[in-house]
Scaffold this active site. Structure first.
Site, PDB file in Angstrom:
ATOM      1  CE  LYS A  16      -5.819  33.676  66.443  1.00 33.41           C
ATOM      2  NZ  LYS A  16      -5.539  34.883  66.225  1.00 33.41           N
ATOM      3  NE  ARG A  91       0.478  34.707  67.492  1.00 34.68           N
ATOM      4  CZ  ARG A  91      -0.177  34.793  67.788  1.00 34.68           C
ATOM      5  NH1 ARG A  91      -0.348  33.853  68.841  1.00 34.68           N
ATOM      6  NH2 ARG A  91      -0.889  36.158  67.679  1.00 34.68           N
ATOM      7  NE  ARG A 128      -7.554  42.329  69.901  1.00 33.83           N
ATOM      8  CZ  ARG A 128      -6.964  41.623  69.719  1.00 33.83           C
ATOM      9  NH1 ARG A 128      -7.895  40.553  68.635  1.00 33.83           N
ATOM     10  NH2 ARG A 128      -5.742  41.686  69.233  1.00 33.83           N
ATOM     11  NE  ARG A 161      -3.103  42.546  72.253  1.00 36.66           N
ATOM     12  CZ  ARG A 161      -3.421  41.437  71.557  1.00 36.66           C
ATOM     13  NH1 ARG A 161      -4.232  40.740  72.399  1.00 36.66           N
ATOM     14  NH2 ARG A 161      -2.382  40.843  70.916  1.00 36.66           N
ATOM     15  NE  ARG A 172      -0.674  41.642  66.851  1.00 41.41           N
ATOM     16  CZ  ARG A 172      -1.576  41.988  67.142  1.00 41.41           C
ATOM     17  NH1 ARG A 172      -2.407  42.935  67.151  1.00 41.41           N
ATOM     18  NH2 ARG A 172      -2.144  40.815  67.601  1.00 41.41           N
TER      19      ARG A 172
HETATM   20  P1  AMP Z   1      -1.715  37.330  70.719  1.00 46.35           P
HETATM   21  O1  AMP Z   1      -2.619  37.997  71.809  1.00 46.35           O
HETATM   22  O2  AMP Z   1      -2.602  35.681  70.128  1.00 46.35           O
HETATM   23  O3  AMP Z   1      -2.158  38.514  69.178  1.00 46.35           O
HETATM   24  O4  AMP Z   1      -0.119  37.264  71.107  1.00 46.35           O
HETATM   25  C1  AMP Z   1       0.336  38.482  70.926  1.00 46.35           C
HETATM   26  C2  AMP Z   1       1.532  38.720  71.135  1.00 46.35           C
HETATM   27  O5  AMP Z   1       2.169  37.652  72.067  1.00 46.35           O
HETATM   28  C3  AMP Z   1       1.797  37.761  69.635  1.00 46.35           C
HETATM   29  O6  AMP Z   1       1.755  39.563  68.458  1.00 46.35           O
HETATM   30  C4  AMP Z   1       2.968  37.108  69.798  1.00 46.35           C
HETATM   31  O7  AMP Z   1       4.253  38.451  70.089  1.00 46.35           O
HETATM   32  C5  AMP Z   1       3.234  36.853  70.805  1.00 46.35           C
HETATM   33  N1  AMP Z   1       2.740  35.349  70.877  1.00 46.35           N
HETATM   34  C6  AMP Z   1       1.682  34.858  70.731  1.00 46.35           C
HETATM   35  N2  AMP Z   1       1.701  33.105  70.756  1.00 46.35           N
HETATM   36  C7  AMP Z   1       2.617  32.627  70.294  1.00 46.35           C
HETATM   37  C8  AMP Z   1       3.116  32.046  69.284  1.00 46.35           C
HETATM   38  N3  AMP Z   1       2.543  30.746  69.256  1.00 46.35           N
HETATM   39  N4  AMP Z   1       4.358  32.062  69.060  1.00 46.35           N
HETATM   40  C9  AMP Z   1       4.742  32.849  68.875  1.00 46.35           C
HETATM   41  N5  AMP Z   1       5.031  34.231  69.750  1.00 46.35           N
HETATM   42  C10 AMP Z   1       3.235  34.640  70.146  1.00 46.35           C
END
Ligand code: AMP
Length: 219
Positions: A16, A91, A128, A161, A172
């Site tokens: 994404k 999400r 990654r 990360r 996740r």
């Molecule tokens: P990402 O970079 O999109 O994988 O997001 C990293 C982390 O941020 C996720 O595993 C969640 O802990 C938090 N996070 C990001 N976007 C959301 C969302 N829309 N709702 C809840 N937690 C989020």
């Protein structure tokens, strides 16, 4: 022209972030990633960043109220007036419902759902490497940086990360299946969902996404 909002749906590791950057450059839309926004808050040491940290590091979702306030602040900025691309949001169903309420009528919404088989996701996530400075993503095997540990785009430091470590990745993916996958049905029923096969090389995936996004202008 009415406002248009593109939503990139898909599991962690589906690509994404990478595809969102390319699509935004192509379409001239701001890239709004809730994950990136949380990481910025953490880097700045804000209260929100501190509250989000424990959820992020353990692979859980940050509570909806924290996400929604942050997201709505971001999309109220002038650069989002004509539209934006959402990466990593919504999400959960309550997030999707809150977004719909907030956008109201007069906004063309299209949801592009990147589908990738589970076994490929673990490899993508654990390999990654993310740039601390510009969030650009490399992969140790499929897109290694030219200079070890340095981002090709801006020269920033690359890091793994915490939530891309193997134990957290499984968590996740489970969270995705439980809480985010139901959004497929939600958007399907509204006739907004378009599936894109994300199990191909990034250029092919990009072409399909671009085509799907272009279909939206005619809608
Ligand atoms: P990402 O970079 O999109 O994988 O997001 C990293 C982390 O941020 C996720 O595993 C969640 O802990 C938090 N996070 C990001 N976007 C959301 C969302 N829309 N709702 C809840 N937690 C989020």
């Amino acid at each position: 022209m009415s406002r248009r909002v593109l939503i990139l749906l898909g599991p962690p590791g589906a690509g994404k972030g990478t595809q969102a950057s390319r699509l935004c450059a192509e379409l001239g839309l701001p890239h709004v990633s809730t994950g990136d926004l949380f990481r910025e808050h953490r880097a700045k040491g804000t209260e929100l960043g501190r509250r989000a940290q424990e959820y992020m590091d353990s692979g859980r979702l940050v509570p909806d109220d924290l996400v929604l306030d942050m997201l709505f602040d971001r999309v109220a900025k002038p650069d989002c007036a004509r539209g934006f691309l959402l990466d990593g949001f919504p999400r959960t169903l309550p997030q999707a419902e809150a977004l719909e309420k907030r956008l109201g009528g007069g906004t063309a919404v299209r949801v592009l759902d990147l589908r990738v088989a589970d076994k490929a996701l673990v490899d993508r996530l654990t390999g990654r490497r993310t740039c601390r400075q510009c969030s650009h993503i490399h992969h140790v095997r499929t897109s290694p940086p030219k200079a070890a540990g340095r981002c090709d785009r801006c020269g920033g430091e690359l890091y793994t990360r915490t939530d891309d470590e193997a134990a957290t990745v499984e968590k996740r993916l489970a969270v995705y299946r439980d809480q985010t996958q139901p959004l497929q049905g939600y958007y399907q029923k509204k006739g907004l969902l378009q599936e894109v096969d994300g199990d191909r090389n990034p250029d092919e995936v990009f072409r399909s996404l671009r085509q799907a996004a272009a279909g939206m202008e005619a809608a």
